[in-house]
Design a protein around this motif. Structure first.
Motif, PDB file in Angstrom:
ATOM      1  N   PHE A   1       0.860  -1.188   0.000  1.00 38.87           N
ATOM      2  CA  PHE A   1       0.000   0.000   0.000  1.00 38.87           C
ATOM      3  C   PHE A   1       0.894   1.235   0.000  1.00 38.87           C
ATOM      4  N   ASP A   2       0.620   2.144  -0.919  1.00 37.55           N
ATOM      5  CA  ASP A   2       1.385   3.394  -0.919  1.00 37.55           C
ATOM      6  C   ASP A   2       0.543   4.511  -1.522  1.00 37.55           C
ATOM      7  N   GLY A   3       0.891   5.729  -1.161  1.00 39.28           N
ATOM      8  CA  GLY A   3       0.223   6.906  -1.711  1.00 39.28           C
ATOM      9  C   GLY A   3       0.871   7.339  -3.011  1.00 39.28           C
ATOM     10  N   ALA A   4       0.483   8.510  -3.482  1.00 36.29           N
ATOM     11  CA  ALA A   4       1.057   9.060  -4.716  1.00 36.29           C
ATOM     12  C   ALA A   4       0.858  10.568  -4.692  1.00 36.29           C
ATOM     13  N   ASP A   5       1.628  11.252  -5.501  1.00 38.60           N
ATOM     14  CA  ASP A   5       1.452  12.697  -5.630  1.00 38.60           C
ATOM     15  C   ASP A   5       0.475  13.035  -6.747  1.00 38.60           C
ATOM     16  N   GLU A   6       0.430  12.171  -7.755  1.00 38.00           N
ATOM     17  CA  GLU A   6      -0.479  12.398  -8.880  1.00 38.00           C
ATOM     18  C   GLU A   6      -0.687  11.050  -9.577  1.00 38.00           C
ATOM     19  N   VAL A   7      -1.922  10.821 -10.032  1.00 41.18           N
ATOM     20  CA  VAL A   7      -2.245   9.542 -10.658  1.00 41.18           C
ATOM     21  C   VAL A   7      -3.025   9.833 -11.937  1.00 41.18           C
ATOM     22  N   ASP A   8      -2.631   9.235 -13.058  1.00 45.67           N
ATOM     23  CA  ASP A   8      -3.375   9.498 -14.297  1.00 45.67           C
ATOM     24  C   ASP A   8      -4.492   8.472 -14.483  1.00 45.67           C
ATOM     25  N   ALA A   9      -5.209   8.606 -15.588  1.00 46.37           N
ATOM     26  CA  ALA A   9      -6.392   7.775 -15.796  1.00 46.37           C
ATOM     27  C   ALA A   9      -6.045   6.289 -15.845  1.00 46.37           C
ATOM     28  N   GLN A  10      -4.817   5.964 -16.195  1.00 49.94           N
ATOM     29  CA  GLN A  10      -4.401   4.575 -16.279  1.00 49.94           C
ATOM     30  C   GLN A  10      -3.620   4.128 -15.048  1.00 49.94           C
ATOM     31  N   LEU A  11      -3.638   4.942 -14.002  1.00 54.90           N
ATOM     32  CA  LEU A  11      -2.948   4.645 -12.742  1.00 54.90           C
ATOM     33  C   LEU A  11      -1.440   4.681 -12.847  1.00 54.90           C
ATOM     34  N   ALA A  12      -0.903   5.307 -13.846  1.00 55.72           N
ATOM     35  CA  ALA A  12       0.512   5.664 -13.786  1.00 55.72           C
ATOM     36  C   ALA A  12       0.604   6.793 -12.761  1.00 55.72           C
ATOM     37  N   ALA A  13       1.683   6.818 -11.991  1.00 56.88           N
ATOM     38  CA  ALA A  13       1.743   7.764 -10.866  1.00 56.88           C
ATOM     39  C   ALA A  13       3.080   8.482 -10.800  1.00 56.88           C
ATOM     40  N   ILE A  14       3.012   9.701 -10.246  1.00 51.69           N
ATOM     41  CA  ILE A  14       4.216  10.409  -9.817  1.00 51.69           C
ATOM     42  C   ILE A  14       4.308  10.220  -8.312  1.00 51.69           C
ATOM     43  N   LYS A  15       5.489   9.805  -7.852  1.00 50.49           N
ATOM     44  CA  LYS A  15       5.737   9.654  -6.429  1.00 50.49           C
ATOM     45  C   LYS A  15       7.101  10.255  -6.104  1.00 50.49           C
ATOM     46  N   GLY A  16       7.334  10.435  -4.801  1.00 51.45           N
ATOM     47  CA  GLY A  16       8.636  10.982  -4.394  1.00 51.45           C
ATOM     48  C   GLY A  16       8.523  12.335  -3.750  1.00 51.45           C
ATOM     49  N   GLY A  17       7.266  12.803  -3.547  1.00 47.49           N
ATOM     50  CA  GLY A  17       7.078  14.063  -2.838  1.00 47.49           C
ATOM     51  C   GLY A  17       7.710  14.023  -1.455  1.00 47.49           C
ATOM     52  N   GLY A  18       7.798  12.829  -0.879  1.00 46.76           N
ATOM     53  CA  GLY A  18       8.428  12.660   0.436  1.00 46.76           C
ATOM     54  C   GLY A  18       9.838  12.124   0.334  1.00 46.76           C
ATOM     55  N   ALA A  19      10.385  12.088  -0.893  1.00 45.19           N
ATOM     56  CA  ALA A  19      11.791  11.715  -1.132  1.00 45.19           C
ATOM     57  C   ALA A  19      12.103  10.244  -0.871  1.00 45.19           C
ATOM     58  N   CYS A  20      11.089   9.388  -0.888  1.00 48.83           N
ATOM     59  CA  CYS A  20      11.343   7.958  -0.598  1.00 48.83           C
ATOM     60  C   CYS A  20      11.214   7.091  -1.843  1.00 48.83           C
ATOM     61  N   LEU A  21      11.324   7.699  -3.016  1.00 48.36           N
ATOM     62  CA  LEU A  21      10.930   6.975  -4.222  1.00 48.36           C
ATOM     63  C   LEU A  21      11.753   5.732  -4.510  1.00 48.36           C
ATOM     64  N   PHE A  22      13.039   5.713  -4.135  1.00 52.06           N
ATOM     65  CA  PHE A  22      13.849   4.536  -4.467  1.00 52.06           C
ATOM     66  C   PHE A  22      13.368   3.310  -3.695  1.00 52.06           C
ATOM     67  N   GLN A  23      13.290   3.434  -2.354  1.00 48.21           N
ATOM     68  CA  GLN A  23      12.809   2.283  -1.579  1.00 48.21           C
ATOM     69  C   GLN A  23      11.376   1.923  -1.968  1.00 48.21           C
ATOM     70  N   GLU A  24      10.581   2.942  -2.320  1.00 49.09           N
ATOM     71  CA  GLU A  24       9.205   2.656  -2.741  1.00 49.09           C
ATOM     72  C   GLU A  24       9.222   1.768  -3.989  1.00 49.09           C
ATOM     73  N   LYS A  25      10.135   2.070  -4.891  1.00 44.41           N
ATOM     74  CA  LYS A  25      10.171   1.260  -6.117  1.00 44.41           C
ATOM     75  C   LYS A  25      10.664  -0.142  -5.815  1.00 44.41           C
ATOM     76  N   VAL A  26      11.589  -0.266  -4.861  1.00 43.61           N
ATOM     77  CA  VAL A  26      12.077  -1.597  -4.499  1.00 43.61           C
ATOM     78  C   VAL A  26      10.936  -2.408  -3.857  1.00 43.61           C
ATOM     79  N   VAL A  27      10.219  -1.800  -2.927  1.00 44.29           N
ATOM     80  CA  VAL A  27       9.129  -2.539  -2.273  1.00 44.29           C
ATOM     81  C   VAL A  27       8.050  -2.896  -3.308  1.00 44.29           C
ATOM     82  N   ALA A  28       7.748  -1.949  -4.205  1.00 48.55           N
ATOM     83  CA  ALA A  28       6.753  -2.250  -5.257  1.00 48.55           C
ATOM     84  C   ALA A  28       7.228  -3.427  -6.106  1.00 48.55           C
ATOM     85  N   ARG A  29       8.512  -3.437  -6.438  1.00 48.73           N
ATOM     86  CA  ARG A  29       9.075  -4.513  -7.274  1.00 48.73           C
ATOM     87  C   ARG A  29       8.966  -5.876  -6.580  1.00 48.73           C
ATOM     88  N   LEU A  30       9.081  -5.884  -5.244  1.00 47.37           N
ATOM     89  CA  LEU A  30       9.069  -7.135  -4.490  1.00 47.37           C
ATOM     90  C   LEU A  30       7.657  -7.567  -4.118  1.00 47.37           C
TER      91      LEU A  30
END
Ligand code: 5RP
Length: 282
Positions: A122-151
């Motif tokens: 479960f994670d938040g996002a800064d912006e989400v488009d109609a296809q659920l592509a998202a911008i994240k990293g407003g809180g500067a955690c984007l690298f670990q977020e991508k690792v957890v998403a990948r796992l």
């Protein structure tokens, strides 16, 4: 530290203006729905992202009580979410601990393929488009977020209705990019070559030092024109970026660790969403 705008106090004109109370109840409603639809008492490993929204996911899971949560381990995407999980009385497992467990005891992860050890993220996002592509990293955690998403088997992106946009960067100002400090100027120049307008290193405040990430790196916020979304790919021939193509181009810059565009290469797995969105992407 957040990028210069938008914030709850300075929303851009095209984001609905909501009072703090309304925003918080929208976040809580989105998280309660996400947990009701995507959390299962049989899960053992749960990824918890970063930001203020996901706190309500933790609240909703913790509310189920120790009889449900005591056998579970929660993998946070940063130091802030680790503190949040601990504060709710839930058990934290770091990414390296999870990977050590998985390689030392593969039988603890029956049926896992493609190293997707985490049952749900479960994670938040800064912006989400109609296809659920998202911008994240407003809180500067984007690298670990991508690792957890990948796992994770499933990434549930929890966002209130302010975060929806027809295209990425229609309302959020910039793509966050995590960079090695020594190469920050090189990365800024390369981002300008890709079309960014005045990419800036994120600081702790006006005129202050750069804000470091959990990895000791810096964040560059790179403003681009709004990205294409599904159905508009033909426009890419005119030099416009899709979420995937821009993410790949930025990742190719020497000195970039990760980019805050979350758009799965295998394509989005969209769901019909209410005004308070709990979206799912692989
Ligand atoms: C942190 C993130 C957050 O998920 C994103 O910034 C949303 O935060 P909030 O829920 O506070 O609006 O990507 O890096």
């Amino acid at each position: 530290t957040r990028p210069p705008s938008p914030t709850n106090t300075h929303p851009p004109h095209h984001r609905p203006i909501m009072t703090t109370d309304l925003i918080e109840s929208a976040k809580r409603a989105a998280c309660q729905r996400a947990v009701a639809e995507h959390f299962d008492p049989s899960f053992r490993y749960i990824g918890i992202g970063s930001g203020s929204t996901v706190a309500y996911v933790v609240e909703a899971i913790a509310a189920q009580g120790p009889s449900v949560t005591s056998g579970m381990q929660f993998i946070p995407s940063g130091s802030g979410s680790a503190a949040l999980v601990r504060g709710a009385g839930l058990s934290v497992l770091s990414i390296p601990e999870l990977l050590a467990l998985a390689s030392g005891s593969p039988s603890s992860f029956p049926g896992v393929t493609n190293r997707q050890y985490i049952d749900v993220y479960f994670d938040g996002a800064d912006e989400v488009d109609a296809q659920l592509a998202a911008i994240k990293g407003g809180g500067a955690c984007l690298f670990q977020e991508k690792v957890v998403a990948r796992l994770s088997k499933k990434f549930v992106c929890v966002a209130d209705s302010r975060k929806r946009a027809p295209r990425l960067l229609a309302s959020w100002p910039a793509v966050p990019v995590e960079v090695a400090p020594v190469a920050a100027d090189l990365v800024r120049l390369a981002l300008v070559d890709l079309g960014a307008r005045n990419p800036v290193v994120r600081t702790k405040g006006p005129g202050a030092a750069p804000a470091g990430t959990d990895n000791g790196n810096w964040i560059i916020d790179a403003p681009f024109a709004p990205l294409l979304t599904a159905g508009e790919e033909g426009e890419a021939e005119k030099g416009k970026w899709t979420p995937e193509s821009l993410a790949a181009a930025i990742k190719g810059i020497l000195g970039v660790l990760e980019v805050g565009i979350f758009a799965g290469p295998t394509g989005p797995q969209a769901k019909a969403l209410g005004p308070d969105a709990a979206g799912v992407r692989p």
